[in-house]
Design an enzyme around this catalytic site. Structure first.
Site: not given
Length: 459
Positions: A135, A158, A160, A211, A232-233, A266, A363
């Site tokens: 994002n 790594k 997305a 996630s 950080e989820l 988030c 969410e």
């Protein structure tokens, strides 16, 4: 079922597949790991002043390639180009801030021991694996990489799969700016390879933004390997509007807080909780403001809402919206996929949302706002805390003393009074509960991946 064999980038505005990249082989992953390990061995001994100078060169490189990076973000995940340019500038500012402040954060600190015979020094840990989302394909990476590099570590990324182009372009820009080969390393790894990377002795720790499911998996792997992780989820941040708030300011804040980056943030204002006495006034002004937002081609400067990044996530969002409506919520605006090849979801406002409904407890990662009525401030705080998440939050009131008192009752990693939530290098960001643990940014972030070594010396 088709099994993916690599990273696929699909332009969410045109629907065209623009990039396909196979996953790295075991040999390629091993080579990359050795490269980042060797880079760390050389980098760990560099003077802090030398690291600061490199960060300044990185900032200049980002600005030089700002348009290129912004357009890549637009092509790969649909970010409006003006927001992409702002993201690059924010990342450049981050480099400059840590270049200036980092040396003080890493300076050895005397301990409260007689005769000054003990001190703590902050030493690098080693290569840090970063599993990053799509994002914010520049800021999300840089906000972790900059303090990690400043602390003397190397950064093993790594990204997305749908934003591999952004990650590779960023790597190229940083190499051009003078970052040593292997110090910032991108690898296109599948889940099996990530598990092996975490277990590899050359990786010192792991950081992930993503996630809850991904965070749980990464934390379990890191824990089994006795390695630190920072997570950080997800978030379902509350945006509380009290009766004495400046309603016009709160509406403006709610628009940016909920709909920036097409709502794919988030720390976005996902649950808007308003005291009953001002609810109707806020609701009417908010809906009117949502109608004014420009939805369209993300390449155009005036566009505020671009397409969502991935088609599967748009479909999942619609499923959540429809479930919430079946549960008794009211749709004041939107509530549907916009037909066509482009991956648009109509800006949506749901009202009469209550605890237990899908959009309250889950969410919603997209341009959907949930309006919730609270009878008073105490209930507003209780509603805010009625969540498995605890990332950020926003509180609007003219009474600042009362607002600070209420902020201490909100179970989140951050509370913003009379402002939507945002990230800033000067303050830490992170969450509690299922929003994760550990902190990024400020002195907290740079010290997360250091060895706080005690040195005690007797005469």
């Amino acid at each position: 079922m088709t099994v993916s064999t690599g990273a696929v980038s699909r332009n969410p505005f045109t629907g065209d597949i623009s990039r396909q990249m196979p996953f790295a082989s075991a040999a390629e992953v091993d080579f990359a790991l050795q490269e980042t390990w060797s880079a760390f061995q050389a980098w760990r001994g560099t003077a802090v002043a030398t690291r600061s100078q490199l960060l300044l060169k990185m900032a200049a490189g980002l600005r030089q390639h700002a348009r290129e990076l912004a357009e890549m973000m637009t092509d790969e995940m649909g970010k409006p180009v003006t927001q992409g340019l702002a993201e690059v500038e924010k990342s450049a500012g981050l480099c400059e801030w840590y270049a200036e402040q980092g040396p003080a954060f890493l300076k050895p600190e005397p301990a409260q021991v007689e005769n000054n015979k003990a001190f703590v020094q902050y030493l690098p840990l080693g290569p840090i694996l970063a599993v990053m989302p799509w994002n914010f394909p520049v800021w999300q990476i840089m906000r972790g990489a900059v303090p990690i590099l400043m602390a003397g570590n190397s950064y093993f990324l790594k990204p997305a799969p749908n934003v591999m182009g952004c990650a590779l372009l960023l790597q190229s820009i940083l190499l051009e700016a003078g970052v040593p080969e292997g110090l910032f390393k991108v690898v296109n790894a599948d889940n099996e390879a990530v598990a092996k990377i975490i277990r590899d002795r050359r990786i010192a720790a792991v950081t992930l933004t993503g996630s809850v499911r991904a965070g749980a998996a990464i934390a379990a792997l890191a824990g089994a390997a006795i390695k630190k992780s920072v997570l950080e989820l997800g978030g379902s941040d509350a945006f509380i509007v009290l009766a004495d708030a400046d309603i016009d300011a709160a509406v403006k804040g709610a628009i940016s807080g909920r709909f920036m980056n097409s709502g794919q943030i988030c720390i976005a204002a996902k649950r808007i909780i308003v005291e009953a006495s001002v609810f109707d006034q806020f609701r009417d002004k908010f809906v009117a403001a949502v109608k004014e937002m420009k939805v369209g081609d993300p390449r155009e400067e005036e566009t505020y809402i671009g397409p969502m990044a991935r088609y599967d996530l748009r479909d999942e969002l619609d499923t959540q919206v429809q479930a919430t409506l079946k549960e008794g919520a009211e749709c004041l605006l939107g509530g549907h996929i916009i037909p066509g090849a482009a991956n648009f979801y109509a800006p949506t406002v749901l009202s009469n949302v209550k605890p237990g409904m899908t959009s309250f407890k889950q969410e919603l990662f997209g341009p959907v706002a949930s309006l919730i009525v609270a009878k008073d401030a105490s209930e507003a705080v209780a509603l805010a805390n009625n969540s498995d998440f605890g990332l950020g939050g926003s509180l609007w009131s003219r009474d600042l003393d009362r607002a600070r008192t209420l902020a201490a009752q909100i179970e989140t990693g951050g509370v913003f009074i009379n402002s939507p939530s945002f990230s800033d290098p000067r303050v830490p960001i992170g969450g509690v509960k299922q929003s994760g643990f550990g902190r990024e940014l400020s002195h907290f972030g740079i010290r997360e991946f250091t060895n706080a070594q005690t040195v005690w010396q007797e005469s």
